[in-house]
Design a protein around this motif. Structure first.
Motif, PDB file in Angstrom:
ATOM      1  N   ALA A  19      32.342  23.545 -14.781  1.00 28.73           N
ATOM      2  CA  ALA A  19      32.621  24.329 -15.990  1.00 28.73           C
ATOM      3  C   ALA A  19      32.425  23.500 -17.254  1.00 28.73           C
ATOM      4  O   ALA A  19      32.088  24.037 -18.309  1.00 28.73           O
ATOM      5  CB  ALA A  19      34.037  24.894 -15.934  1.00 28.73           C
ATOM      6  N   SER A  20      32.614  22.187 -17.132  1.00 28.95           N
ATOM      7  CA  SER A  20      32.495  21.311 -18.302  1.00 28.95           C
ATOM      8  C   SER A  20      31.064  20.831 -18.545  1.00 28.95           C
ATOM      9  O   SER A  20      30.796  20.181 -19.554  1.00 28.95           O
ATOM     10  CB  SER A  20      33.413  20.096 -18.138  1.00 28.95           C
ATOM     11  N   LEU A  21      30.148  21.139 -17.630  1.00 31.97           N
ATOM     12  CA  LEU A  21      28.785  20.619 -17.717  1.00 31.97           C
ATOM     13  C   LEU A  21      27.844  21.576 -18.445  1.00 31.97           C
ATOM     14  O   LEU A  21      27.895  22.786 -18.231  1.00 31.97           O
ATOM     15  CB  LEU A  21      28.224  20.363 -16.320  1.00 31.97           C
ATOM     16  N   THR A  22      26.972  21.005 -19.249  1.00 37.10           N
ATOM     17  CA  THR A  22      25.888  21.787 -19.846  1.00 37.10           C
ATOM     18  C   THR A  22      24.728  21.823 -18.856  1.00 37.10           C
ATOM     19  O   THR A  22      24.718  21.077 -17.867  1.00 37.10           O
ATOM     20  CB  THR A  22      25.400  21.141 -21.151  1.00 37.10           C
ATOM     21  N   GLU A  23      23.749  22.651 -19.133  1.00 32.90           N
ATOM     22  CA  GLU A  23      22.550  22.686 -18.293  1.00 32.90           C
ATOM     23  C   GLU A  23      21.866  21.317 -18.278  1.00 32.90           C
ATOM     24  O   GLU A  23      21.372  20.876 -17.242  1.00 32.90           O
ATOM     25  CB  GLU A  23      21.575  23.761 -18.786  1.00 32.90           C
ATOM     26  N   GLN A  24      21.851  20.634 -19.426  1.00 35.05           N
ATOM     27  CA  GLN A  24      21.232  19.306 -19.488  1.00 35.05           C
ATOM     28  C   GLN A  24      22.022  18.299 -18.670  1.00 35.05           C
ATOM     29  O   GLN A  24      21.442  17.460 -17.981  1.00 35.05           O
ATOM     30  CB  GLN A  24      21.079  18.825 -20.931  1.00 35.05           C
ATOM     31  N   ASP A  25      23.370  18.367 -18.727  1.00 31.45           N
ATOM     32  CA  ASP A  25      24.193  17.490 -17.897  1.00 31.45           C
ATOM     33  C   ASP A  25      23.842  17.676 -16.420  1.00 31.45           C
ATOM     34  O   ASP A  25      23.694  16.699 -15.681  1.00 31.45           O
ATOM     35  CB  ASP A  25      25.685  17.798 -18.078  1.00 31.45           C
ATOM     36  N   MET A  26      23.732  18.934 -15.994  1.00 34.74           N
ATOM     37  CA  MET A  26      23.406  19.221 -14.588  1.00 34.74           C
ATOM     38  C   MET A  26      22.045  18.655 -14.220  1.00 34.74           C
ATOM     39  O   MET A  26      21.885  18.057 -13.154  1.00 34.74           O
ATOM     40  CB  MET A  26      23.436  20.729 -14.340  1.00 34.74           C
ATOM     41  N   ALA A  27      21.078  18.829 -15.095  1.00 30.72           N
ATOM     42  CA  ALA A  27      19.731  18.307 -14.832  1.00 30.72           C
ATOM     43  C   ALA A  27      19.740  16.786 -14.767  1.00 30.72           C
ATOM     44  O   ALA A  27      19.093  16.184 -13.904  1.00 30.72           O
ATOM     45  CB  ALA A  27      18.760  18.789 -15.901  1.00 30.72           C
ATOM     46  N   ASP A  28      20.498  16.148 -15.662  1.00 27.02           N
ATOM     47  CA  ASP A  28      20.579  14.681 -15.672  1.00 27.02           C
ATOM     48  C   ASP A  28      21.242  14.167 -14.401  1.00 27.02           C
ATOM     49  O   ASP A  28      20.765  13.214 -13.786  1.00 27.02           O
ATOM     50  CB  ASP A  28      21.343  14.197 -16.901  1.00 27.02           C
ATOM     51  N   LEU A  29      22.358  14.792 -14.001  1.00 26.70           N
ATOM     52  CA  LEU A  29      23.045  14.376 -12.778  1.00 26.70           C
ATOM     53  C   LEU A  29      22.152  14.585 -11.554  1.00 26.70           C
ATOM     54  O   LEU A  29      22.103  13.746 -10.653  1.00 26.70           O
ATOM     55  CB  LEU A  29      24.362  15.137 -12.623  1.00 26.70           C
ATOM     56  N   ALA A  30      21.446  15.695 -11.543  1.00 31.94           N
ATOM     57  CA  ALA A  30      20.535  15.972 -10.421  1.00 31.94           C
ATOM     58  C   ALA A  30      19.431  14.925 -10.341  1.00 31.94           C
ATOM     59  O   ALA A  30      19.082  14.448  -9.260  1.00 31.94           O
ATOM     60  CB  ALA A  30      19.950  17.377 -10.567  1.00 31.94           C
ATOM     61  N   ALA A  31      18.891  14.545 -11.497  1.00 25.89           N
ATOM     62  CA  ALA A  31      17.839  13.520 -11.518  1.00 25.89           C
ATOM     63  C   ALA A  31      18.399  12.176 -11.057  1.00 25.89           C
ATOM     64  O   ALA A  31      17.751  11.453 -10.283  1.00 25.89           O
ATOM     65  CB  ALA A  31      17.251  13.403 -12.928  1.00 25.89           C
TER      66      ALA A  31
END
Length: 105
Positions: free
Chosen positions: A87-99
């Motif tokens: 809930a605290s993550l932005t789409e960019q945060d998710m993409a960065d963590l995934a990378a």
């Protein structure tokens, strides 16, 4: 599993690079502290809300990690801790963590 989650998984399978190119693994280094407490401990199990083996995410496909985080955020996947974190993550945060985790061995 909801229809929306199935569609997301299907999209990932049909387009394996759909989410991979938009993440920045270096940017994630300042974001991983919320992950390593559970996912960074080999064989770790949670005790809330039930005993659950925490999966290893290092080396996982970035597309899968991002889709899973999105599913926790929109409520298609249920786990209190992961729902709160997502809930605290932005789409960019998710993409960065995934990378970041996708690049691990």
């Amino acid at each position: 599993m909801s229809a929306r989650t199935l569609l997301a998984v299907a999209a990932v399978c049909l387009s394996p690079l759909a989410f991979a190119a938009d993440g920045n693994a270096d940017a994630a280094k300042d974001k991983i502290s919320m992950c390593v407490g559970c996912h960074g401990i080999p064989g770790y199990q949670t005790a809330f809300p039930k005993t659950y083996k925490v999966p290893r995410i290092g080396g996982q496909y970035p597309e899968y990690i991002k889709a899973a985080l999105q599913a926790y955020k929109n409520g298609d996947r249920k786990h209190p801790t992961m729902t709160g974190i997502a809930a605290s993550l932005t789409e960019q945060d998710m993409a960065d963590l995934a990378a970041y985790y996708g690049a691990q061995k």
